[in-house]
Scaffold this active site. Sequence first.
Site, PDB file in Angstrom:
ATOM      1  N   CYS A   2       0.842  -1.187   0.000  1.00  9.51           N
ATOM      2  CA  CYS A   2       0.000   0.000   0.000  1.00  9.51           C
ATOM      3  C   CYS A   2       0.885   1.247   0.000  1.00  9.51           C
ATOM      4  O   CYS A   2       1.867   1.307   0.719  1.00  9.51           O
ATOM      5  CB  CYS A   2      -0.934   0.096   1.195  1.00  9.51           C
ATOM      6  SG  CYS A   2      -2.085  -1.265   1.309  1.00  9.51           S
ATOM      7  N   ARG A  28       3.980  -0.258  -4.679  1.00 14.65           N
ATOM      8  CA  ARG A  28       3.693  -0.774  -3.335  1.00 14.65           C
ATOM      9  C   ARG A  28       2.348  -1.494  -3.248  1.00 14.65           C
ATOM     10  O   ARG A  28       2.043  -2.139  -2.253  1.00 14.65           O
ATOM     11  CB  ARG A  28       3.705   0.377  -2.322  1.00 14.65           C
ATOM     12  CG  ARG A  28       5.019   1.111  -2.253  1.00 14.65           C
ATOM     13  CD  ARG A  28       4.953   2.186  -1.202  1.00 14.65           C
ATOM     14  NE  ARG A  28       4.739   1.602   0.106  1.00 14.65           N
ATOM     15  CZ  ARG A  28       5.705   1.168   0.891  1.00 14.65           C
ATOM     16  NH1 ARG A  28       6.947   1.267   0.515  1.00 14.65           N
ATOM     17  NH2 ARG A  28       5.423   0.632   2.056  1.00 14.65           N
ATOM     18  N   TRP A  74      -2.949  -2.582  -1.702  1.00 14.27           N
ATOM     19  CA  TRP A  74      -2.685  -4.015  -1.864  1.00 14.27           C
ATOM     20  C   TRP A  74      -3.571  -4.679  -0.811  1.00 14.27           C
ATOM     21  O   TRP A  74      -3.300  -4.583   0.379  1.00 14.27           O
ATOM     22  CB  TRP A  74      -1.209  -4.322  -1.620  1.00 14.27           C
ATOM     23  CG  TRP A  74      -0.845  -5.753  -1.925  1.00 14.27           C
ATOM     24  CD1 TRP A  74      -0.464  -6.253  -3.140  1.00 14.27           C
ATOM     25  CD2 TRP A  74      -0.810  -6.849  -1.012  1.00 14.27           C
ATOM     26  NE1 TRP A  74      -0.207  -7.604  -3.023  1.00 14.27           N
ATOM     27  CE2 TRP A  74      -0.408  -7.993  -1.730  1.00 14.27           C
ATOM     28  CE3 TRP A  74      -1.087  -6.987   0.350  1.00 14.27           C
ATOM     29  CZ2 TRP A  74      -0.270  -9.251  -1.147  1.00 14.27           C
ATOM     30  CZ3 TRP A  74      -0.953  -8.245   0.927  1.00 14.27           C
ATOM     31  CH2 TRP A  74      -0.544  -9.354   0.186  1.00 14.27           C
ATOM     32  N   ASN A 100      -1.806   1.739   5.943  1.00 13.88           N
ATOM     33  CA  ASN A 100      -0.986   0.642   5.439  1.00 13.88           C
ATOM     34  C   ASN A 100      -0.657  -0.243   6.647  1.00 13.88           C
ATOM     35  O   ASN A 100      -0.085   0.242   7.618  1.00 13.88           O
ATOM     36  CB  ASN A 100       0.291   1.219   4.816  1.00 13.88           C
ATOM     37  CG  ASN A 100       1.321   0.155   4.491  1.00 13.88           C
ATOM     38  OD1 ASN A 100       0.996  -1.028   4.364  1.00 13.88           O
ATOM     39  ND2 ASN A 100       2.566   0.572   4.349  1.00 13.88           N
ATOM     40  N   GLY A 101      -1.036  -1.526   6.581  1.00 16.51           N
ATOM     41  CA  GLY A 101      -0.763  -2.425   7.708  1.00 16.51           C
ATOM     42  C   GLY A 101      -1.988  -3.261   8.018  1.00 16.51           C
ATOM     43  O   GLY A 101      -2.895  -3.387   7.184  1.00 16.51           O
ATOM     44  N   GLU A 465      16.167 -18.576  -7.138  1.00 10.97           N
ATOM     45  CA  GLU A 465      15.887 -17.172  -7.465  1.00 10.97           C
ATOM     46  C   GLU A 465      15.344 -17.058  -8.901  1.00 10.97           C
ATOM     47  O   GLU A 465      14.438 -16.268  -9.178  1.00 10.97           O
ATOM     48  CB  GLU A 465      17.164 -16.337  -7.272  1.00 10.97           C
ATOM     49  CG  GLU A 465      17.183 -14.953  -7.901  1.00 10.97           C
ATOM     50  CD  GLU A 465      16.068 -14.033  -7.440  1.00 10.97           C
ATOM     51  OE1 GLU A 465      15.301 -14.391  -6.541  1.00 10.97           O
ATOM     52  OE2 GLU A 465      15.929 -12.952  -8.047  1.00 10.97           O
ATOM     53  N   LYS A 469      11.930 -15.229 -10.168  1.00 15.22           N
ATOM     54  CA  LYS A 469      11.890 -14.183 -11.195  1.00 15.22           C
ATOM     55  C   LYS A 469      10.884 -14.530 -12.285  1.00 15.22           C
ATOM     56  O   LYS A 469      10.059 -13.719 -12.680  1.00 15.22           O
ATOM     57  CB  LYS A 469      13.255 -13.988 -11.861  1.00 15.22           C
ATOM     58  CG  LYS A 469      14.289 -13.126 -11.222  1.00 15.22           C
ATOM     59  CD  LYS A 469      14.031 -11.671 -11.058  1.00 15.22           C
ATOM     60  CE  LYS A 469      13.231 -11.349  -9.850  1.00 15.22           C
ATOM     61  NZ  LYS A 469      13.811 -11.478  -8.533  1.00 15.22           N
ATOM     62  N   GLU A 472       7.086 -14.662 -10.941  1.00 17.62           N
ATOM     63  CA  GLU A 472       6.396 -13.435 -10.537  1.00 17.62           C
ATOM     64  C   GLU A 472       6.079 -12.506 -11.701  1.00 17.62           C
ATOM     65  O   GLU A 472       5.061 -11.834 -11.666  1.00 17.62           O
ATOM     66  CB  GLU A 472       7.148 -12.692  -9.417  1.00 17.62           C
ATOM     67  CG  GLU A 472       8.441 -12.060  -9.795  1.00 17.62           C
ATOM     68  CD  GLU A 472       9.137 -11.376  -8.615  1.00 17.62           C
ATOM     69  OE1 GLU A 472       8.477 -10.927  -7.680  1.00 17.62           O
ATOM     70  OE2 GLU A 472      10.378 -11.293  -8.667  1.00 17.62           O
ATOM     71  N   HIS A 488      15.775 -37.643  -7.348  1.00 15.99           N
ATOM     72  CA  HIS A 488      15.024 -38.077  -6.160  1.00 15.99           C
ATOM     73  C   HIS A 488      13.542 -37.712  -6.264  1.00 15.99           C
ATOM     74  O   HIS A 488      12.834 -37.738  -5.279  1.00 15.99           O
ATOM     75  CB  HIS A 488      15.647 -37.469  -4.900  1.00 15.99           C
ATOM     76  CG  HIS A 488      17.063 -37.893  -4.705  1.00 15.99           C
ATOM     77  ND1 HIS A 488      17.408 -39.171  -4.316  1.00 15.99           N
ATOM     78  CD2 HIS A 488      18.235 -37.227  -4.884  1.00 15.99           C
ATOM     79  CE1 HIS A 488      18.733 -39.268  -4.248  1.00 15.99           C
ATOM     80  NE2 HIS A 488      19.247 -38.095  -4.592  1.00 15.99           N
ATOM     81  N   LYS A 582       5.713  -4.373  -4.002  1.00 18.24           N
ATOM     82  CA  LYS A 582       7.169  -4.288  -3.884  1.00 18.24           C
ATOM     83  C   LYS A 582       7.653  -4.498  -2.460  1.00 18.24           C
ATOM     84  O   LYS A 582       8.621  -5.200  -2.221  1.00 18.24           O
ATOM     85  CB  LYS A 582       7.621  -2.919  -4.404  1.00 18.24           C
ATOM     86  CG  LYS A 582       9.105  -2.661  -4.292  1.00 18.24           C
ATOM     87  CD  LYS A 582       9.858  -3.470  -5.312  1.00 18.24           C
ATOM     88  CE  LYS A 582      11.353  -3.244  -5.277  1.00 18.24           C
ATOM     89  NZ  LYS A 582      12.055  -4.370  -5.906  1.00 18.24           N
TER      90      LYS A 582
END
Length: 587
Positions: A2, A28, A74, A100-101, A465, A469, A472, A488, A582
Site C-alpha cells: 500500500c 507498493r 494491496w 498501510n498495515g 531465485e 523471477k 512473478e 530423487h 514491492k
Amino acid sequence: MCGIFGTIGKRDNALSLVVEGLKKLEYRGYDSWGVTADVDGELFIDKHVGKISTVGTSRFEGIKSNMAVGHSRWATHGGVTDINAHPHFSHDRKVAVVHNGIIENYHEIREELGRDKFISETDTEVIPQLISHYLKTMEFKEAVLEATRRLKGRYAIVALHVGDHQLIAARRGSPLIVGVGNGEYFLASDIPAFLEYTQDVMYLNDNEMVVVNDHVEFINIETGELVEKRLINIDWKAESAEKGEYDHYMLKEIMEQKDTIHRAINQDSEEIMEIVKAIQAARGCFFSGCGTAGKVCMVGEYFFSIVADRHVNYAPASEFPIYHHFLKPESLLVVVSQSGETADVLEAMEVAKKKGTKVLSLINVGSSTIARQSDYSLLINAGPEKAVASTKAATSQMALLLLIAYAVNGELQEGRRVLAEVAGKINDMLNPRFLNYIKSVAEAIQKHENAYIIGKAQNYPIALEAAIKIQEVSYVHAEGFAAGELKHGPIALVTEGTPCISLIANDEVKDDILNNTIELKARGAHIIGIAPEKHEVFDDWIKVPDVGVASPLVNIIPIQLLAYYISICRGLDPDMPRNLAKSVTVK
Ligand code: M6R
C-alpha cells in the site's frame, strides 16, 4: 504494501499532486486507489478499483484544496472493491483515513462502536470511526492520539478532519516519512513520492504521531510527550526514480547493473573492517531475508564457506523466530533487504534483539526502519528499485556479501579486485546482441506452462531465485532445484520439450551438473545452458563470462532478462505483477 501520500501547504491543487505522488508509489500496491480532500468544508472522496497510473492529470482540475491524502492499495482484509478501497471515512463523513498495515483488534472495536455504522469489509474502517467517536469529547489531535493507543497490529496512517487545517499521521511497524518542502509538507510511504519537491526529510519512528499544518510537531503516542527531530537531506535524484528511456523499470534496473556493483563494493574500508570484527567475534552467525533477498543470503552462505571457510546458518525471515533457541548475546544476525521495511525481517530482528543478539543489515533504502534499527548497517547503494521484481538490488547484495567474505578472510583488496572485474564483465554482457538472443529464447519458453531450473553449489540458490523471477513476472510455473536432487523425484515432471535451464560455472561441481543436465536431456527436456563454455547437451547456449566463485552474479543476469522478455511476450506488465507488491509490510 500500500502506498500512502498526503500533502498540505501552499498549492491549491493538492488532489492532483497526490495523484502524481501516488503514481510513484504504485509499486507498493495497485489493486485500487483513492483520494480525499477537504473541499469547501465537505469531505471529497474519489476511490476506485484499478491502477492509479490510469488516472489522467486533469481529473481533479478545478477542485481547489491545499490539503489532500491518497492511497494505492494491496488488499489484505476485504476484497478488491470500490468500497474497500481507501480512504475510509467515519459515518458522519467528517474524518477520512488512509492506512498501510493490519489492525488486529478491528473486530473487537467494530463490535464496540456498533456494526451497523460500518460499510466496508476492511480492518481500516475502524480507525476513522474510532477517531470520530473520540471527537465527541476531544480535539482532533487528542482524538487521533487516543484512537492510535487502542490499535493493535501494524499501521501507518494519515487522518484528515473536515474543517481542521492539519493532517495527522502515526506509525507502528509500517513506513511513513515526512518530506519538508518550502512552505509545504508531504507524508509518504517512500521517498520517491515527493523527491521532485524536496530532498529534506524527517523520520517518524514506531509509536510516534506527527501533526502537520504550517509546522510539524512529533509526539510519542505512549507518553504524549513532544519528540525532537532532525532534518535529514537524502541524496537521491528525482530522475533516478524514473523510467527514463526504458519501457519498464524492470529493464532499466537490469541495465543499471552495469554500474551498481561498483557502487556496492565502493564501501568505506573502516566500516567493512568493523563488520568483519563483529562477524569474527560472533559465536553463531545467521543470515536471513525474504524472497529474493533470502536467496541472496543462501548464496552468501556458500560464499562464506568457499571464500572465508566459515559456517553461517540461513533461515527465511518468516521462519527465523523459531531459531530463538539458538540465539545468544554473542550470536550475530545478518539481514538482507532491499526496502528495509519487510515485516518478516523486522520480526526476525525483534526476536534477535530480545536475546541480546546484535543485528547487521545490508539495505538499499538507508532511511528505512531496518537500517535504523540495526546495530550495524551497510548500504548497497543501488539507487531506487521500483519494479516489483528485485534485480539490481540482488546483485549488489551478493557483491557485498562476497566482499565481506573476502574481508573476513583477510583479503579485502582481493575481493575488491575480483568484484571490479565482475562489474566490468557485466557491463560487456549487457549489449544489444545479448539482449536480442535472450529475447529469442524467451519467445520459445513463453509457450510452455512449466519450466525448471537447476543449479549446484552457489548456483543452487540462483536456480531458486530464477524460479521466483520467472514466476512473478511471467506467471509461467517455474521451479528451481539443486541439480543432484532431480533424480530423487522432480525429474518425473520432465516431458518432451520441457524447457530446463542449467546454471553452470567453471568450478569443482561443473562435471556433476553437466551429468544432471544430460539426464534431463535423456528425458526429452529442451536444455538452455547458461555457462561460460558451450556443451553439446545444450539446445540453446547463453554465454556468460567465467568469473570463478562470483558466478551467481553473472548467471542471474540472463535469467532476469529471460523473465522480463517472457512477460513481455505474454503481453503482461513486468513492473506490476498480479497479487504482488514491492514492499511487503505485513506478516
Ligand atoms: O525489500 P526486501 O528485499 O526485504 O523484499 C524481500 C522480498 O519481498 C522481495 O525480494 C521479493 O521476493 C521480490 N518480489 C522478488 O523479486
